[in-house]
Write an enzyme that holds these catalytic residues in place. Structure first.
Site, PDB file in Angstrom:
ATOM      1  N   GLU A  69      -1.870  -2.354  -8.288  1.00 12.50           N
ATOM      2  CA  GLU A  69      -3.153  -2.599  -7.624  1.00 12.50           C
ATOM      3  C   GLU A  69      -3.625  -1.301  -7.003  1.00 12.50           C
ATOM      4  O   GLU A  69      -2.846  -0.367  -6.811  1.00 12.50           O
ATOM      5  CB  GLU A  69      -3.012  -3.685  -6.550  1.00 12.50           C
ATOM      6  CG  GLU A  69      -2.003  -3.399  -5.446  1.00 12.50           C
ATOM      7  CD  GLU A  69      -2.492  -2.513  -4.321  1.00 12.50           C
ATOM      8  OE1 GLU A  69      -3.734  -2.349  -4.178  1.00 12.50           O
ATOM      9  OE2 GLU A  69      -1.658  -1.968  -3.587  1.00 12.50           O
TER      10      GLU A  69
ATOM     11  N   SER B 124       0.840  -1.194   0.000  1.00 10.37           N
ATOM     12  CA  SER B 124       0.000   0.000   0.000  1.00 10.37           C
ATOM     13  C   SER B 124       0.878   1.247   0.000  1.00 10.37           C
ATOM     14  O   SER B 124       1.697   1.425  -0.892  1.00 10.37           O
ATOM     15  CB  SER B 124      -0.967  -0.045   1.189  1.00 10.37           C
ATOM     16  OG  SER B 124      -1.959   0.950   1.079  1.00 10.37           O
TER      17      SER B 124
ATOM     18  N   HIS C 117      -5.358  -5.066  -1.843  1.00 12.97           N
ATOM     19  CA  HIS C 117      -6.058  -4.764  -0.596  1.00 12.97           C
ATOM     20  C   HIS C 117      -7.145  -5.766  -0.242  1.00 12.97           C
ATOM     21  O   HIS C 117      -7.965  -5.517   0.635  1.00 12.97           O
ATOM     22  CB  HIS C 117      -6.632  -3.345  -0.655  1.00 12.97           C
ATOM     23  CG  HIS C 117      -5.589  -2.292  -0.477  1.00 12.97           C
ATOM     24  ND1 HIS C 117      -4.668  -1.981  -1.448  1.00 12.97           N
ATOM     25  CD2 HIS C 117      -5.303  -1.479   0.571  1.00 12.97           C
ATOM     26  CE1 HIS C 117      -3.870  -1.012  -1.014  1.00 12.97           C
ATOM     27  NE2 HIS C 117      -4.232  -0.687   0.210  1.00 12.97           N
TER      28      HIS C 117
END
Length: 321
Positions: A228, A111, A292
């Site tokens: 992503e 992330s 995620h």
């Protein structure tokens, strides 16, 4: 440059370069620590890991000190980030990259950590890892796949094929560990067929884009791009973020794209890809096990990989990690 792989008894240091550990409950902290110890490793915590401010983070000085302490401590063999969130890119110009290069360690997180991982790779040549946070190890169910690929990537030297998980979940497991929803995994989705081999870059898409135009953006030579995004990015946001990458001169070196499991419809991504003439000659795979949702694989930023996408399905190999 590769750091030494983890061995039983090695110490893993927990740092909070983005969100503070103060957002985790003591039960979750203890559960994650216990799980890592059950894998055979020792856990230590950085001095300011729970320090917090109005942004659920801590001062730049505290976070930089904790990262430096973790890299420079000879007893620490790997560094796990507490969580993602925001603020990692605040640290980039304050890090001592030359000294980090002299003390290579495994750094793993995903992330928002994407900014930190790529900056360290670009400035030092040290391969970093996109994989679970410390907080991930507090998960009671659905963690086996994540652990298997963390171990394959960070505690072994062999090449390996990334196989799809049998099930996946997008629930808020940290709020309710007992009543979770798992879905059958149909495996990777081939959007465009083809084969590619190269250096692996990527992680969180919008965070990687924060590095555009800076000295921290990777020199993508013969690259396979893994990207992503989370629920904050719908198909239109993904479209313009991808177009922004495509416009970079460095994008001409990209040979293939692998898209992590989207929290929203993966099928919508097909329409986006088909509008990009620049992608027409390369393989594009979606619905891979990173991002995620859970579980997630671990992959080496700066390592090498191969992808093969055909009408029969897609395969991903991590060659050197």
């Amino acid at each position: 440059m590769y750091a030494e792989k983890l061995q039983k008894g090695d110490q893993i240091r927990i740092v909070s370069p983005a969100v503070s550990m103060s957002v985790m409950s003591e039960e979750q902290i203890n559960a994650a620590k216990t799980k890592i110890e059950q894998l055979g490793f020792r856990v230590s915590f950085s001095e300011h890991v729970k320090e917090t401010n109005e942004f659920n983070s801590s001062s730049i000085e505290s976070r930089v000190q904790d990262l430096h302490d973790a890299f420079f401590d000879p007893d620490v063999k790997a560094i796990l980030t507490t969580l993602g969130g925001f603020q990692s890119n605040q640290l980039l110009r304050y890090l001592n990259y030359e000294k980090i290069k002299q003390h290579p360690k495994i750094l793993c997180g995903y992330s928002d950590i994407t900014a930190l991982s790529h900056a360290i790779y670009q400035k030092t040549g040290l391969v970093t890892y996109s994989g679970p946070h410390f907080s991930t190890f507090a998960m009671k169910k659905g963690l086996d796949y994540t652990i298997d690929y963390f171990s394959a990537c960070c505690a072994a030297d062999k090449s390996y094929e990334v196989l799809p998980s049998t099930t996946w979940s997008d629930d808020k497991w940290f709020l309710d560990q007992d009543n979770r929803r798992f879905h059958p995994n149909s495996g990777p989705l081939v959007i465009q067929p083809g084969c590619a081999e190269g250096t692996l870059f990527g992680g969180n898409h919008c965070t990687l884009n924060l590095l555009q135009g800076t000295e921290y953006f990777p020199e993508m030579q013969q690259a396979v791009l893994f990207i992503e995004d989370d629920h904050m990015s719908d198909v239109n946001m993904f479209d313009r973020d991808l177009q922004s990458l495509i416009h970079l001169p460095a994008f001409s070196a990209v040979k293939g794209i692998v898209i992590g499991r989207f929290q929203k419809s993966a099928e919508a991504l097909r329409a986006v890809i088909m509008t990009k003439e620049e992608l027409s000659s390369m393989p594009v795979i979606a619905n891979a096990d990173f991002g995620h949702t859970s579980p997630i694989m671990t992959f080496p930023i700066g390592g090498t990989c191969r992808i093969d996408a055909t009408s029969d399905g897609a395969r991903i190999w991590i060659d050197r990690h």
